[in-house]
Design an enzyme around this catalytic site. Structure first.
Site, PDB file in Angstrom:
ATOM      1  N   ASN A   1      23.606 -10.076 -28.179  1.00  0.00           N
ATOM      2  CA  ASN A   1      22.185 -10.161 -28.523  1.00  0.00           C
ATOM      3  C   ASN A   1      22.108 -10.410 -30.027  1.00  0.00           C
ATOM      4  O   ASN A   1      22.340  -9.496 -30.815  1.00  0.00           O
ATOM      5  CB  ASN A   1      21.493  -8.838 -28.161  1.00  0.00           C
ATOM      6  CG  ASN A   1      20.077  -8.777 -28.705  1.00  0.00           C
ATOM      7  OD1 ASN A   1      19.490  -9.804 -29.059  1.00  0.00           O
ATOM      8  ND2 ASN A   1      19.534  -7.573 -28.783  1.00  0.00           N
ATOM      9  N   TRP A   2      21.793 -11.642 -30.377  1.00  0.00           N
ATOM     10  CA  TRP A   2      21.820 -12.001 -31.803  1.00  0.00           C
ATOM     11  C   TRP A   2      20.551 -11.587 -32.541  1.00  0.00           C
ATOM     12  O   TRP A   2      20.452 -11.732 -33.753  1.00  0.00           O
ATOM     13  CB  TRP A   2      22.043 -13.511 -31.954  1.00  0.00           C
ATOM     14  CG  TRP A   2      23.450 -13.915 -31.635  1.00  0.00           C
ATOM     15  CD1 TRP A   2      24.476 -13.103 -31.220  1.00  0.00           C
ATOM     16  CD2 TRP A   2      24.003 -15.237 -31.701  1.00  0.00           C
ATOM     17  NE1 TRP A   2      25.619 -13.840 -31.035  1.00  0.00           N
ATOM     18  CE2 TRP A   2      25.357 -15.141 -31.325  1.00  0.00           C
ATOM     19  CE3 TRP A   2      23.477 -16.487 -32.045  1.00  0.00           C
ATOM     20  CZ2 TRP A   2      26.195 -16.265 -31.287  1.00  0.00           C
ATOM     21  CZ3 TRP A   2      24.311 -17.598 -32.010  1.00  0.00           C
ATOM     22  CH2 TRP A   2      25.655 -17.482 -31.637  1.00  0.00           C
ATOM     23  N   LYS A   3      19.555 -11.116 -31.828  1.00  0.00           N
ATOM     24  CA  LYS A   3      18.280 -10.704 -32.452  1.00  0.00           C
ATOM     25  C   LYS A   3      17.761 -11.834 -33.342  1.00  0.00           C
ATOM     26  O   LYS A   3      17.936 -12.998 -32.994  1.00  0.00           O
ATOM     27  CB  LYS A   3      18.469  -9.402 -33.232  1.00  0.00           C
ATOM     28  CG  LYS A   3      19.222  -8.355 -32.428  1.00  0.00           C
ATOM     29  CD  LYS A   3      19.180  -7.007 -33.049  1.00  0.00           C
ATOM     30  CE  LYS A   3      20.081  -6.066 -32.263  1.00  0.00           C
ATOM     31  NZ  LYS A   3      19.857  -4.687 -32.563  1.00  0.00           N
TER      32      LYS A   3
ATOM     33  N   HIS B   1      14.051  -4.922 -24.409  1.00  0.00           N
ATOM     34  CA  HIS B   1      14.906  -4.334 -25.455  1.00  0.00           C
ATOM     35  C   HIS B   1      14.090  -3.287 -26.213  1.00  0.00           C
ATOM     36  O   HIS B   1      12.883  -3.450 -26.405  1.00  0.00           O
ATOM     37  CB  HIS B   1      15.400  -5.439 -26.397  1.00  0.00           C
ATOM     38  CG  HIS B   1      16.466  -4.963 -27.332  1.00  0.00           C
ATOM     39  ND1 HIS B   1      16.177  -4.247 -28.474  1.00  0.00           N
ATOM     40  CD2 HIS B   1      17.818  -5.069 -27.286  1.00  0.00           C
ATOM     41  CE1 HIS B   1      17.316  -3.944 -29.084  1.00  0.00           C
ATOM     42  NE2 HIS B   1      18.327  -4.433 -28.386  1.00  0.00           N
TER      43      HIS B   1
ATOM     44  N   GLU C   1      13.757  -2.708 -29.214  1.00  0.00           N
ATOM     45  CA  GLU C   1      13.004  -3.250 -30.370  1.00  0.00           C
ATOM     46  C   GLU C   1      11.723  -3.931 -29.903  1.00  0.00           C
ATOM     47  O   GLU C   1      10.699  -3.893 -30.604  1.00  0.00           O
ATOM     48  CB  GLU C   1      13.907  -4.207 -31.166  1.00  0.00           C
ATOM     49  CG  GLU C   1      14.984  -3.440 -31.917  1.00  0.00           C
ATOM     50  CD  GLU C   1      16.268  -4.212 -32.158  1.00  0.00           C
ATOM     51  OE1 GLU C   1      16.284  -5.451 -32.019  1.00  0.00           O
ATOM     52  OE2 GLU C   1      17.286  -3.556 -32.484  1.00  0.00           O
TER      53      GLU C   1
ATOM     54  N   GLU D   1      20.991   1.403 -23.246  1.00  0.00           N
ATOM     55  CA  GLU D   1      21.136   1.352 -24.701  1.00  0.00           C
ATOM     56  C   GLU D   1      20.397   2.527 -25.332  1.00  0.00           C
ATOM     57  O   GLU D   1      19.176   2.453 -25.563  1.00  0.00           O
ATOM     58  CB  GLU D   1      20.524   0.052 -25.241  1.00  0.00           C
ATOM     59  CG  GLU D   1      21.155  -1.206 -24.699  1.00  0.00           C
ATOM     60  CD  GLU D   1      21.024  -2.359 -25.685  1.00  0.00           C
ATOM     61  OE1 GLU D   1      22.047  -2.925 -26.038  1.00  0.00           O
ATOM     62  OE2 GLU D   1      19.899  -2.661 -26.119  1.00  0.00           O
TER      63      GLU D   1
ATOM     64  N   GLY E   1      22.604  -0.302 -33.647  1.00  0.00           N
ATOM     65  CA  GLY E   1      22.684  -0.720 -35.048  1.00  0.00           C
ATOM     66  C   GLY E   1      22.939   0.414 -36.024  1.00  0.00           C
ATOM     67  O   GLY E   1      22.762   0.247 -37.230  1.00  0.00           O
TER      68      GLY E   1
ATOM     69  N   SER F   1      26.138  -0.068 -30.778  1.00  0.00           N
ATOM     70  CA  SER F   1      27.294  -0.025 -31.683  1.00  0.00           C
ATOM     71  C   SER F   1      28.629  -0.234 -30.969  1.00  0.00           C
ATOM     72  O   SER F   1      29.617   0.430 -31.283  1.00  0.00           O
ATOM     73  CB  SER F   1      27.286   1.274 -32.497  1.00  0.00           C
ATOM     74  OG  SER F   1      26.116   1.322 -33.306  1.00  0.00           O
TER      75      SER F   1
ATOM     76  N   GLY G   1      25.051  -6.131 -30.254  1.00  0.00           N
ATOM     77  CA  GLY G   1      24.269  -6.714 -31.345  1.00  0.00           C
ATOM     78  C   GLY G   1      25.196  -7.154 -32.475  1.00  0.00           C
ATOM     79  O   GLY G   1      25.815  -8.217 -32.430  1.00  0.00           O
ATOM     80  N   GLY G   2      25.330  -6.312 -33.492  1.00  0.00           N
ATOM     81  CA  GLY G   2      26.044  -6.648 -34.728  1.00  0.00           C
ATOM     82  C   GLY G   2      27.405  -7.287 -34.519  1.00  0.00           C
ATOM     83  O   GLY G   2      27.723  -8.310 -35.149  1.00  0.00           O
TER      84      GLY G   2
END
Ligand code: PEP
Length: 251
Positions: free
Chosen positions: A10-12, A95, A97, A167, A173, A213, A234-235
């Protein structure tokens, strides 16, 4: 039962079209030996270019959100018809966010899931508790309610097409990962819930990912748990080397 593991990035709101193409130029030559399923979910503006570059490769493509309607006066939104034409294999729905900053609710999540399934795009549905909810001891109740609401009025044959991603919000993150056994506890409970709502056949088919994470250092431990079928990352999905390290966890 044979659930194929899935690692999805997930590159956001990261990576321009150029950066996406550069990522793929570096990542794609590495993945010939990968046996699991892989997907990247770049921003909307990168999807067409990414789809062109992914043609004939093993890597699937996902969007990060969509509206449930096919067309209409919804300025700034993107519809399932648009995603299908790209084509997208997956769409992330609900998600944390999106829920936190864009007021998505269990009800809109349910509408989006139904619409994605109708248009043959597999939804990756995110659920997970906040730190306050974990500390209050209501994690399982809260997540089970999210799962039940997500699945409202969805038929068993359609439920099988959904990928869930557990999640915990406090792990996204932050560098704090849920321990493999904590993740397994919630993910096992989600599978039991699906069995109660439908039957064992559906519960055994649905893939449930962990997200929060995930890094090359902890992926093996997470994937060793019975009910964890992959990761939403993500990251660590933003660099070709670390995403490859995740996708090759079993080699
Ligand atoms: C995510 O946003 O879905 C996620 C899991 O992020 P990170 O891996 O950076 O915690």
């Amino acid at each position: 039962m044979s659930r194929i593991p899935l690692i999805a990035g997930n590159w956001k709101m990261n990576n321009t079209k150029r950066e996406t193409l550069d990522f793929l130029s570096s990542f794609l030559p590495k993945v010939e030996n990968i046996t699991i399923e892989m997907a990247i979910c770049p921003p909307f503006t990168d999807l067409y270019a990414a789809a062109e570059k992914l043609k004939g490769t093993k890597v699937k493509l996902g969007a990060q959100n969509m509206h449930w309607e096919e067309t209409g006066a919804f300025t700034g939104e993107v519809s399932p018809l648009m995603l299908k034409e790209i084509p997208c294999d997956y769409v992330i729905i609900g998600h944390s966010e999106r829920r936190q900053y864009f007021a998505e609710t269990d009800e809109t999540v349910n509408k989006k899931i139904k619409s994605a399934i109708k248009h043959n795009i597999a939804p990756i549905v995110c659920v997970g508790e906040s730190l306050a909810q974990r500390e209050e001891g209501i994690t399982i109740d809260f997540v089970m309610t999210q799962v039940e609401n997500a699945l409202k009025d969805i038929k068993p044959e359609d439920a099988k097409k959904i990928v869930f991603a557990y999640e915990p919000i406090w792990a996204i993150g932050t560098g704090k990962t849920a321990s493999a056994s904590d993740a397994q506890e919630v993910i096992g409970a989600i599978r039991n819930k699906i069995e109660k709502l439908y039957n064992k056949d559906v519960a055994e088919d649905v893939r449930i990912l962990y997200g929060g994470s995930v890094k090359p250092e902890n992926i093996k431990e997470l994937m060793a748990e019975a009910d964890i079928d992959g990761a939403l990352v993500g990251g660590a999905s933003l660099k070709p080397d670390s995403f490859y390290a995740l996708c090759s966890f079993n080699l």
